[in-house]
Design a protein around this motif. Sequence first.
Motif, short mmCIF file in Angstrom:
data_model
loop_
_atom_site.label_atom_id
_atom_site.label_comp_id
_atom_site.label_asym_id
_atom_site.label_seq_id
_atom_site.Cartn_x
_atom_site.Cartn_y
_atom_site.Cartn_z
N GLU A 119 0.83 -1.20 0.00
CA GLU A 119 0.00 0.00 0.00
C GLU A 119 0.87 1.26 0.00
OE1 GLU A 119 -3.18 -0.13 2.96
OE2 GLU A 119 -2.69 -2.24 3.27
N VAL A 120 1.96 1.22 0.78
CA VAL A 120 2.87 2.37 0.86
C VAL A 120 3.52 2.62 -0.49
CG1 VAL A 120 4.91 3.31 1.97
CG2 VAL A 120 3.31 1.93 3.31
N PHE A 121 4.01 1.56 -1.14
CA PHE A 121 4.62 1.70 -2.46
C PHE A 121 3.61 2.26 -3.46
CE2 PHE A 121 8.34 -1.58 -2.35
CZ PHE A 121 8.87 -0.91 -1.25
N PHE A 122 2.37 1.76 -3.38
CA PHE A 122 1.34 2.23 -4.31
C PHE A 122 1.13 3.73 -4.15
CE2 PHE A 122 -3.00 3.30 -5.41
CZ PHE A 122 -3.19 2.66 -6.63
N LEU A 123 1.05 4.17 -2.90
CA LEU A 123 0.81 5.58 -2.63
C LEU A 123 1.98 6.44 -3.10
CD1 LEU A 123 -1.42 7.24 -1.50
CD2 LEU A 123 -0.53 6.90 0.78
N LEU A 124 3.20 5.95 -2.91
CA LEU A 124 4.38 6.68 -3.38
C LEU A 124 4.41 6.73 -4.91
CD1 LEU A 124 6.99 5.36 -0.82
CD2 LEU A 124 6.46 7.77 -1.24
N TRP A 125 3.99 5.66 -5.54
CA TRP A 125 3.90 5.63 -7.00
C TRP A 125 2.94 6.71 -7.50
CZ3 TRP A 125 0.34 1.60 -9.66
CH2 TRP A 125 0.30 1.82 -11.05
N LYS A 126 1.77 6.79 -6.87
CA LYS A 126 0.73 7.70 -7.34
C LYS A 126 0.96 9.16 -6.95
CE LYS A 126 -1.85 4.86 -9.58
NZ LYS A 126 -2.06 5.03 -11.04
N ALA A 152 10.72 9.82 -13.07
CA ALA A 152 11.50 8.61 -12.79
C ALA A 152 11.19 8.03 -11.43
CB ALA A 152 12.99 8.94 -12.90
N ALA A 153 10.89 8.89 -10.44
CA ALA A 153 10.57 8.41 -9.09
C ALA A 153 9.30 7.56 -9.11
CB ALA A 153 10.42 9.58 -8.13
N ALA A 154 8.29 8.04 -9.83
CA ALA A 154 7.04 7.29 -9.92
C ALA A 154 7.27 5.94 -10.58
CB ALA A 154 6.00 8.09 -10.70
N GLU A 155 8.07 5.93 -11.65
CA GLU A 155 8.36 4.67 -12.34
C GLU A 155 9.12 3.70 -11.45
OE1 GLU A 155 8.68 1.64 -15.08
OE2 GLU A 155 7.27 3.31 -14.84
N ASN A 156 10.02 4.24 -10.63
CA ASN A 156 10.78 3.39 -9.71
C ASN A 156 9.86 2.71 -8.70
OD1 ASN A 156 13.26 2.44 -8.26
ND2 ASN A 156 12.44 3.80 -6.67
N ARG A 180 6.63 2.21 -9.05
CA ARG A 180 5.76 1.29 -9.78
C ARG A 180 6.47 -0.03 -10.05
NH1 ARG A 180 5.06 -1.29 -13.98
NH2 ARG A 180 7.04 -0.55 -14.83
N ARG A 181 7.73 0.05 -10.48
CA ARG A 181 8.48 -1.15 -10.80
C ARG A 181 8.72 -1.99 -9.53
NH1 ARG A 181 12.70 1.12 -12.46
NH2 ARG A 181 12.03 1.43 -14.61
N ARG A 227 -0.59 -5.91 -8.89
CA ARG A 227 -1.23 -6.25 -10.16
C ARG A 227 -1.58 -5.00 -10.95
NH1 ARG A 227 -5.12 -11.51 -9.12
NH2 ARG A 227 -3.44 -12.95 -8.54
N LEU A 228 -2.05 -3.98 -10.26
CA LEU A 228 -2.32 -2.72 -10.96
C LEU A 228 -1.02 -2.13 -11.50
CD1 LEU A 228 -4.99 -0.92 -8.76
CD2 LEU A 228 -5.29 -1.91 -11.02
N ALA A 229 0.05 -2.22 -10.73
CA ALA A 229 1.34 -1.68 -11.18
C ALA A 229 1.85 -2.43 -12.40
CB ALA A 229 2.37 -1.78 -10.05
#
Length: 280
Positions: free
Chosen positions: A147-154, A159-163, A165-166, A179-181
């Motif tokens: 959940e934390v990674f998801f929130l940081l992605w969004k 490049a930070a968002a892509e990192n 997400r990956r 799965r969404l990522a």
Amino acid sequence: MNKNIILILLVVFAFPLFAQNSLDIEIQEALKITGRQGISDKERHDALVRLAVLRQLSGDIEGAARNWLEAAAAIPGQINDEALLACAYCLAAMGEWDRAKNAIEPLLSKSKRANFLHAGINAIQSGNKDALIKIANDPDYSPMLSEVFFLLWKTSGGAAAENWRRRLAVEFPQSPEGRLAAGDPVSAIMPSPFWLFLSGNESPYLIQSSPVDFQSGVKLQTGLFGQQVNAQAQITRLRQAGFSPLMEQRGDMWVVTVTADTARGISDLKAAGFDAFPVK
């Protein structure tokens, strides 16, 4: 037309209306209990909790937030932290960021979930993700790391968002967020922090009587229980396996479902040790 086919069609198309009417009746019954004279503080607390859950199921998130707050203070001299946290999550789902932060202020020293919510709101309001990144690097928050990674992605860009997400797709491939990522929105229900990017009472993430309907997604029933506590245990097992289940009450029974693409969803659930079949 065959009489049996007619009967089946009547059941299929009438069930949503029956379920909503049943829910409305339960809400009215819970309201009567909360207003009853002579009941104990504990009885009123329990009735308010049930009313809050029922209102979340009906989509009345504002009413649920109010009942959670009442439940939190229903027993004099005590504060129900879980009810207060539930109130804050409802307020956040409505886009009431400041009210949500005020509600969880007393919980920040003792609740990781409250700290996550607080850091997420700050990231959305101000763009400052420092607290969220600190949480991502704290082993104590590992159960909610997807959940934390998801929130940081969004909340990040470029490049930070892509990192993020990956990392989410690679490190948590079976979680709804992962799965969404990975670009697979059909096989999982929206992940738990998704409501942070929505506003108003139309938020599709919060518990509802019907789960979010993705394109080819269908409801897969994974259990039918006579006691709510057993259904809740199934919910816990499914979440630990990386799924996002929902629980519905049908008459005297409790149904646990997962929204997914039929073939892949059944296969994934079976691989995780759960039998499932599609239902209306």
